[in-house]
Design a protein around this motif. Structure first.
Motif, PDB file in Angstrom:
ATOM      1  N   PHE A   1      68.910  28.294 -48.253  1.00 13.10           N
ATOM      2  CA  PHE A   1      68.621  29.440 -47.401  1.00 13.10           C
ATOM      3  C   PHE A   1      69.412  29.291 -46.101  1.00 13.10           C
ATOM      4  CE2 PHE A   1      64.567  28.522 -49.686  1.00 13.10           C
ATOM      5  CZ  PHE A   1      64.601  29.614 -50.545  1.00 13.10           C
ATOM      6  N   ALA A   2      70.155  30.310 -45.731  1.00 16.23           N
ATOM      7  CA  ALA A   2      70.946  30.240 -44.502  1.00 16.23           C
ATOM      8  C   ALA A   2      70.013  30.210 -43.296  1.00 16.23           C
ATOM      9  CB  ALA A   2      71.891  31.435 -44.417  1.00 16.23           C
ATOM     10  N   SER A   3      69.980  29.076 -42.616  1.00 15.18           N
ATOM     11  CA  SER A   3      69.066  28.927 -41.487  1.00 15.18           C
ATOM     12  C   SER A   3      69.394  29.877 -40.345  1.00 15.18           C
ATOM     13  CB  SER A   3      69.106  27.483 -40.971  1.00 15.18           C
ATOM     14  OG  SER A   3      70.401  27.140 -40.517  1.00 15.18           O
ATOM     15  N   SER A   4      70.610  30.423 -40.329  1.00 18.19           N
ATOM     16  CA  SER A   4      71.004  31.343 -39.262  1.00 18.19           C
ATOM     17  C   SER A   4      70.202  32.644 -39.310  1.00 18.19           C
ATOM     18  CB  SER A   4      72.499  31.657 -39.352  1.00 18.19           C
ATOM     19  OG  SER A   4      72.829  32.211 -40.616  1.00 18.19           O
ATOM     20  N   PHE A   5      69.587  32.937 -40.474  1.00 18.56           N
ATOM     21  CA  PHE A   5      68.786  34.139 -40.609  1.00 18.56           C
ATOM     22  C   PHE A   5      67.357  33.937 -40.111  1.00 18.56           C
ATOM     23  CE2 PHE A   5      72.121  34.958 -43.776  1.00 18.56           C
ATOM     24  CZ  PHE A   5      72.478  36.250 -43.429  1.00 18.56           C
TER      25      PHE A   5
ATOM     26  N   SER B   1      65.383  23.830 -39.920  1.00 17.82           N
ATOM     27  CA  SER B   1      66.719  24.341 -40.163  1.00 17.82           C
ATOM     28  C   SER B   1      67.439  23.527 -41.238  1.00 17.82           C
ATOM     29  CB  SER B   1      67.529  24.311 -38.864  1.00 17.82           C
ATOM     30  OG  SER B   1      68.844  24.767 -39.073  1.00 17.82           O
ATOM     31  N   LYS B   2      67.332  22.214 -41.175  1.00 13.33           N
ATOM     32  CA  LYS B   2      67.986  21.341 -42.156  1.00 13.33           C
ATOM     33  C   LYS B   2      67.417  21.560 -43.555  1.00 13.33           C
ATOM     34  CE  LYS B   2      69.194  17.645 -38.910  1.00 13.33           C
ATOM     35  NZ  LYS B   2      68.942  16.236 -38.490  1.00 13.33           N
TER      36      LYS B   2
ATOM     37  N   LEU C   1      60.079  34.038 -42.512  1.00 13.87           N
ATOM     38  CA  LEU C   1      59.690  33.110 -43.579  1.00 13.87           C
ATOM     39  C   LEU C   1      58.509  33.660 -44.356  1.00 13.87           C
ATOM     40  CD1 LEU C   1      59.972  29.693 -41.685  1.00 13.87           C
ATOM     41  CD2 LEU C   1      61.433  30.490 -43.528  1.00 13.87           C
ATOM     42  N   THR C   2      58.428  33.312 -45.611  1.00 15.79           N
ATOM     43  CA  THR C   2      57.349  33.783 -46.478  1.00 15.79           C
ATOM     44  C   THR C   2      56.673  32.584 -47.139  1.00 15.79           C
ATOM     45  OG1 THR C   2      58.759  33.936 -48.445  1.00 15.79           O
ATOM     46  CG2 THR C   2      58.727  35.840 -46.961  1.00 15.79           C
ATOM     47  N   THR C   3      55.621  32.875 -47.894  1.00 16.65           N
ATOM     48  CA  THR C   3      54.940  31.805 -48.623  1.00 16.65           C
ATOM     49  C   THR C   3      55.875  31.194 -49.665  1.00 16.65           C
ATOM     50  OG1 THR C   3      54.020  33.491 -50.112  1.00 16.65           O
ATOM     51  CG2 THR C   3      52.625  32.748 -48.284  1.00 16.65           C
ATOM     52  N   PHE C   4      56.850  31.956 -50.120  1.00 19.71           N
ATOM     53  CA  PHE C   4      57.846  31.434 -51.062  1.00 19.71           C
ATOM     54  C   PHE C   4      58.647  30.315 -50.396  1.00 19.71           C
ATOM     55  CE2 PHE C   4      62.292  31.555 -52.578  1.00 19.71           C
ATOM     56  CZ  PHE C   4      62.098  31.205 -53.907  1.00 19.71           C
ATOM     57  N   HIS C   5      59.081  30.548 -49.163  1.00 21.22           N
ATOM     58  CA  HIS C   5      59.823  29.530 -48.428  1.00 21.22           C
ATOM     59  C   HIS C   5      58.957  28.295 -48.171  1.00 21.22           C
ATOM     60  CE1 HIS C   5      62.058  33.272 -47.194  1.00 21.22           C
ATOM     61  NE2 HIS C   5      63.057  32.498 -47.566  1.00 21.22           N
ATOM     62  N   LEU C   6      57.697  28.536 -47.806  1.00 16.11           N
ATOM     63  CA  LEU C   6      56.792  27.414 -47.543  1.00 16.11           C
ATOM     64  C   LEU C   6      56.608  26.556 -48.795  1.00 16.11           C
ATOM     65  CD1 LEU C   6      53.935  28.952 -45.339  1.00 16.11           C
ATOM     66  CD2 LEU C   6      55.840  27.507 -44.624  1.00 16.11           C
ATOM     67  N   SER C   7      56.501  27.200 -49.940  1.00 15.31           N
ATOM     68  CA  SER C   7      56.337  26.465 -51.200  1.00 15.31           C
ATOM     69  C   SER C   7      57.558  25.605 -51.494  1.00 15.31           C
ATOM     70  CB  SER C   7      56.102  27.444 -52.359  1.00 15.31           C
ATOM     71  OG  SER C   7      54.907  28.157 -52.195  1.00 15.31           O
TER      72      SER C   7
END
Length: 204
Positions: free
Chosen positions: A125-129, A117-118, A1-7
């Motif tokens: 974003f595919a949570s499987s990754f 995950s949800k 995960l990155t800050t992009f995902h957190l945002s």
């Protein structure tokens, strides 16, 4: 995960809800504090203005950077959650807990993983990754790409072995930057070496 995902995750949460505020505070602590989800929800406490967790063997003090005014500031996320909860957190109690009606809810690691995950799937974003270590890994990679030395990252993440190398994911920019430093260092050392023979590498 990155800050992009957190945002992206923060944008779809309702931080006025205590459960969402708690969830985001946990994510922030894990990412920026390089903490394991299981340790944060089970053994993370706040005492003497320090955030620390127990990993089963010893106490680990987490360092959370403060970015006043930034939406991803982990200190602000924690303070916001504590303000909403209105709980009196002592050093002997679990930090991440909140009241729901007449009961006290202590989020489990599975609750955090399931909600994460949800949300990732909801955002496309595919949570499987991603795994339960994605936050810790993402935080370590973020520090590496920001130029923090590896030995400091090991201390901050409480890594006692070379397992930290399995977590790091340097960005192309960071790789190029380090490569450029190596080239410059080689060039200067070569100049010093050849100058002793009356030669010059100025043509390069």
């Amino acid at each position: 995960l990155t800050t992009f995902h957190l945002s992206k995750i923060r944008a779809v949460l309702d931080l006025n809800l205590i459960s969402d505020a708690c969830f985001f505070a946990i994510l922030s602590a894990c990412f920026f504090g390089l903490l394991r989800i299981s340790n944060v929800v089970s053994f993370c406490v706040l005492g003497d203005r320090k955030l620390f967790s127990f990993n089963g063997e010893r106490v680990h003090y987490a360092v959370l950077p403060s970015y006043p005014g930034h939406p991803l500031c982990p200190v602000s996320a924690l303070r916001h959650f504590l303000t909403l909860s209105g709980e009196d957190f002592e050093s002997s109690t679990c930090l991440f807990r909140f009241r729901k009606q007449r009961s006290v809810v202590v989020p489990s690691a599975n609750w955090v993983r399931s909600k994460l995950s949800k949300l990732l799937n909801q955002l496309g974003f595919a949570s499987s990754f991603f795994s339960s270590h994605s936050l810790r890994r993402g935080g370590a990679s973020w520090l590496l790409n920001a130029g923090v030395p590896l030995h400091i990252i090991r201390i901050l993440g409480d890594w006692k072995s070379d397992a930290v190398f399995q977590y790091l994911c340097p960005s192309p920019e960071a790789i190029f930057s380090h490569f450029l430093q190596i080239v410059i260092l080689f060039f200067h050392q070569s100049q010093t070496f050849f100058s002793g023979f009356g030669l010059s590498l100025s043509a390069f």
